[in-house]
Design an enzyme around this catalytic site. Sequence first.
Site, PDB file in Angstrom:
ATOM      1  N   ARG A 181      -2.686   7.348   8.571  1.00 52.15           N
ATOM      2  CA  ARG A 181      -2.918   7.137  10.038  1.00 52.15           C
ATOM      3  C   ARG A 181      -3.656   8.022  10.786  1.00 52.15           C
ATOM      4  O   ARG A 181      -4.216   7.884  11.804  1.00 52.15           O
ATOM      5  CB  ARG A 181      -1.530   6.699  10.736  1.00 52.15           C
ATOM      6  CG  ARG A 181      -1.165   5.294  10.216  1.00 52.15           C
ATOM      7  CD  ARG A 181       0.055   5.018  10.713  1.00 52.15           C
ATOM      8  NE  ARG A 181       1.489   5.840   9.857  1.00 52.15           N
ATOM      9  CZ  ARG A 181       2.777   5.518   9.728  1.00 52.15           C
ATOM     10  NH1 ARG A 181       3.126   4.526  10.534  1.00 52.15           N
ATOM     11  NH2 ARG A 181       3.396   6.100   9.149  1.00 52.15           N
ATOM     12  N   TYR A 224      -4.677   1.307  -3.779  1.00 51.73           N
ATOM     13  CA  TYR A 224      -3.625   1.959  -3.015  1.00 51.73           C
ATOM     14  C   TYR A 224      -2.951   3.084  -3.853  1.00 51.73           C
ATOM     15  O   TYR A 224      -2.253   2.669  -4.854  1.00 51.73           O
ATOM     16  CB  TYR A 224      -2.596   0.705  -2.757  1.00 51.73           C
ATOM     17  CG  TYR A 224      -3.387  -0.345  -2.019  1.00 51.73           C
ATOM     18  CD1 TYR A 224      -4.329   0.103  -1.222  1.00 51.73           C
ATOM     19  CD2 TYR A 224      -2.419  -1.517  -1.785  1.00 51.73           C
ATOM     20  CE1 TYR A 224      -4.930  -0.939  -0.328  1.00 51.73           C
ATOM     21  CE2 TYR A 224      -3.182  -2.606  -0.776  1.00 51.73           C
ATOM     22  CZ  TYR A 224      -4.356  -2.285   0.039  1.00 51.73           C
ATOM     23  OH  TYR A 224      -4.861  -2.953   0.849  1.00 51.73           O
ATOM     24  N   LEU A 242       1.524  -5.046  12.044  1.00 56.50           N
ATOM     25  CA  LEU A 242       2.039  -4.068  13.377  1.00 56.50           C
ATOM     26  C   LEU A 242       1.225  -2.813  13.735  1.00 56.50           C
ATOM     27  O   LEU A 242       1.654  -2.002  14.177  1.00 56.50           O
ATOM     28  CB  LEU A 242       3.377  -3.647  12.500  1.00 56.50           C
ATOM     29  CG  LEU A 242       4.242  -4.655  12.183  1.00 56.50           C
ATOM     30  CD1 LEU A 242       5.457  -3.883  11.351  1.00 56.50           C
ATOM     31  CD2 LEU A 242       5.033  -5.078  13.551  1.00 56.50           C
ATOM     32  N   GLY A 288       3.469  -3.910   5.977  1.00 55.52           N
ATOM     33  CA  GLY A 288       3.794  -2.827   5.243  1.00 55.52           C
ATOM     34  C   GLY A 288       5.142  -2.240   5.555  1.00 55.52           C
ATOM     35  O   GLY A 288       5.682  -2.513   6.538  1.00 55.52           O
ATOM     36  N   ALA A 289       5.984  -1.644   4.442  1.00 56.45           N
ATOM     37  CA  ALA A 289       7.088  -1.078   4.527  1.00 56.45           C
ATOM     38  C   ALA A 289       7.468  -0.076   3.492  1.00 56.45           C
ATOM     39  O   ALA A 289       7.060  -0.311   2.559  1.00 56.45           O
ATOM     40  CB  ALA A 289       8.309  -2.417   4.492  1.00 56.45           C
ATOM     41  N   TRP A 346       0.999  -1.230   0.143  1.00 59.91           N
ATOM     42  CA  TRP A 346       0.073   0.032   0.178  1.00 59.91           C
ATOM     43  C   TRP A 346       1.009   1.314  -0.104  1.00 59.91           C
ATOM     44  O   TRP A 346       0.455   2.183  -0.741  1.00 59.91           O
ATOM     45  CB  TRP A 346      -0.804   0.110   1.144  1.00 59.91           C
ATOM     46  CG  TRP A 346      -1.845   0.968   1.152  1.00 59.91           C
ATOM     47  CD1 TRP A 346      -2.048   2.042   0.530  1.00 59.91           C
ATOM     48  CD2 TRP A 346      -2.754   1.324   2.319  1.00 59.91           C
ATOM     49  NE1 TRP A 346      -3.060   2.947   0.748  1.00 59.91           N
ATOM     50  CE2 TRP A 346      -3.524   2.410   2.004  1.00 59.91           C
ATOM     51  CE3 TRP A 346      -3.438   0.460   3.400  1.00 59.91           C
ATOM     52  CZ2 TRP A 346      -4.539   2.683   2.797  1.00 59.91           C
ATOM     53  CZ3 TRP A 346      -4.170   1.032   4.266  1.00 59.91           C
ATOM     54  CH2 TRP A 346      -4.924   2.171   4.046  1.00 59.91           C
ATOM     55  N   GLN A 380      -8.104 -12.462   3.344  1.00 50.87           N
ATOM     56  CA  GLN A 380      -7.140 -11.515   4.167  1.00 50.87           C
ATOM     57  C   GLN A 380      -8.225 -10.650   5.019  1.00 50.87           C
ATOM     58  O   GLN A 380      -9.295 -10.078   4.759  1.00 50.87           O
ATOM     59  CB  GLN A 380      -6.884 -10.487   3.084  1.00 50.87           C
ATOM     60  CG  GLN A 380      -5.747  -9.620   3.428  1.00 50.87           C
ATOM     61  CD  GLN A 380      -5.216  -8.687   2.370  1.00 50.87           C
ATOM     62  OE1 GLN A 380      -4.964  -7.417   2.816  1.00 50.87           O
ATOM     63  NE2 GLN A 380      -4.803  -9.065   1.063  1.00 50.87           N
ATOM     64  N   ASP A 395       1.341  -7.993  -1.862  1.00 55.10           N
ATOM     65  CA  ASP A 395      -0.135  -7.655  -2.014  1.00 55.10           C
ATOM     66  C   ASP A 395      -0.204  -6.274  -2.406  1.00 55.10           C
ATOM     67  O   ASP A 395       0.201  -5.323  -1.782  1.00 55.10           O
ATOM     68  CB  ASP A 395      -0.718  -7.925  -0.469  1.00 55.10           C
ATOM     69  CG  ASP A 395      -2.171  -7.311  -0.371  1.00 55.10           C
ATOM     70  OD1 ASP A 395      -2.902  -8.114  -0.950  1.00 55.10           O
ATOM     71  OD2 ASP A 395      -2.354  -6.595   0.139  1.00 55.10           O
TER      72      ASP A 395
END
Length: 327
Positions: A240, A59, A219, A292-293, A22, A176, A54
């Site tokens: 966020r 996104y 996370l 995610g990263a 994403w 998912q 994914d």
Amino acid sequence: MKYKTVPALPDARISTIGFGCWSLGAGSGWRDSDDAESIATVHKAIDCGVTFFDTAPVYGFHGSETLLGKALAGRRDQIFLASKCGLLWDDSRTTRRDLSYQAVIADVEGSLGRLGTDHLDLLQLHWPDHATPLEETARALRRLLDEGKIGAVGVTNYSVADTLALARLVPVSTYQGLYNMLERNTDSYHAIPLEYQAEREILPLCLERGMAFLPYSPLFQGLLTGRFNADSKFGSNDIRSANPKLAGDGYRRYVAVVDELRPIAREAGVSMTHLALAWLCRNPAVTSVLCGAHRPDQIADNAAAADVELSETTLNDIREVLETNNL
Ligand SMILES: NC(=O)c1ccc[n+]([C@@H]2O[C@H](COP(=O)([O-])OP(=O)(O)OC[C@H]3O[C@@H](n4cnc5c(N)ncnc54)[C@H](OP(=O)(O)O)[C@@H]3O)[C@@H](O)[C@H]2O)c1
């Protein structure tokens, strides 16, 4: 890296740590994502043995798929590529659900173009669309399977009843859902009501049917890395800031639980990030943890969690903290 296979996807070798894409690319809606760094992150993921990727058309409003397509040039056959369908948006980027026959076909054609591939290994229905009969969606899915444009079908955020109803029309190989240490049976995501309880309902369903379970936000959008504190704030360009669970008293309560988990991680000799990811990986129902990263060091760190084993003592200590906090 460790790998799993599930009966519903017998030919897929799925890394227990997956890459949730994403936040790839400038304009993803995740603070400071940058194109060159995102491409380097994809390459690092592959080098670390991550096979499950994914993404979704929505996104970055096509940005994630476009960036991933660029990054995968010459390396497409090294990964298991999953995208989604059924979320459209208007000029103001307000999304709506649409799993009509035409929308599903158009979404997949668009994804294939952006990703530079002739097939998706997995197509997931992103959110249930109760205005479209499941039979209509299933007709589009069967056509895409027959044409070889998708290898398998999955759902995300579906109720058990709708998952089973769809599975009567077309094979459903994956589920998912939102699942992490602090959100095991939560009832909302970004204020959107959820129609499932992950730990109580979905994990047993996946084990029973041999489906892959793919936890998202493992996370808790970064909270479980232990990097945030009660005063952390997210900028208006950061997705966020739109998560009500990351603000106010509720947020402070979550931060306090993370503070209770810290000594358990210290005692086990692992980071908070590894504690949170290894806790998911050790669950037999969990197939690939979709982290995610947005930087190579983050995905490398996450990939290393696949090899972390938590002792029974550590797992009991975690359970006690979660139960004491009614989580
Ligand atoms: N099906 C659905 O409806 C749905 C919904 C949400 C997500 N997803 C999928 O799940 C994927 C992951 O979920 P997510 O991105 O919401 O949350 P996540 O994986 O829980 O958190 C990702 C954030 O954690 C931080 N992070 C990651 N690895 C780190 C490390 N090793 N050290 C320190 N910080 C680290 C980064 O924050 P910073 O940016 O602050 O560095 C990163 O942006 C998405 O990309 C997507 O593929 C699916």
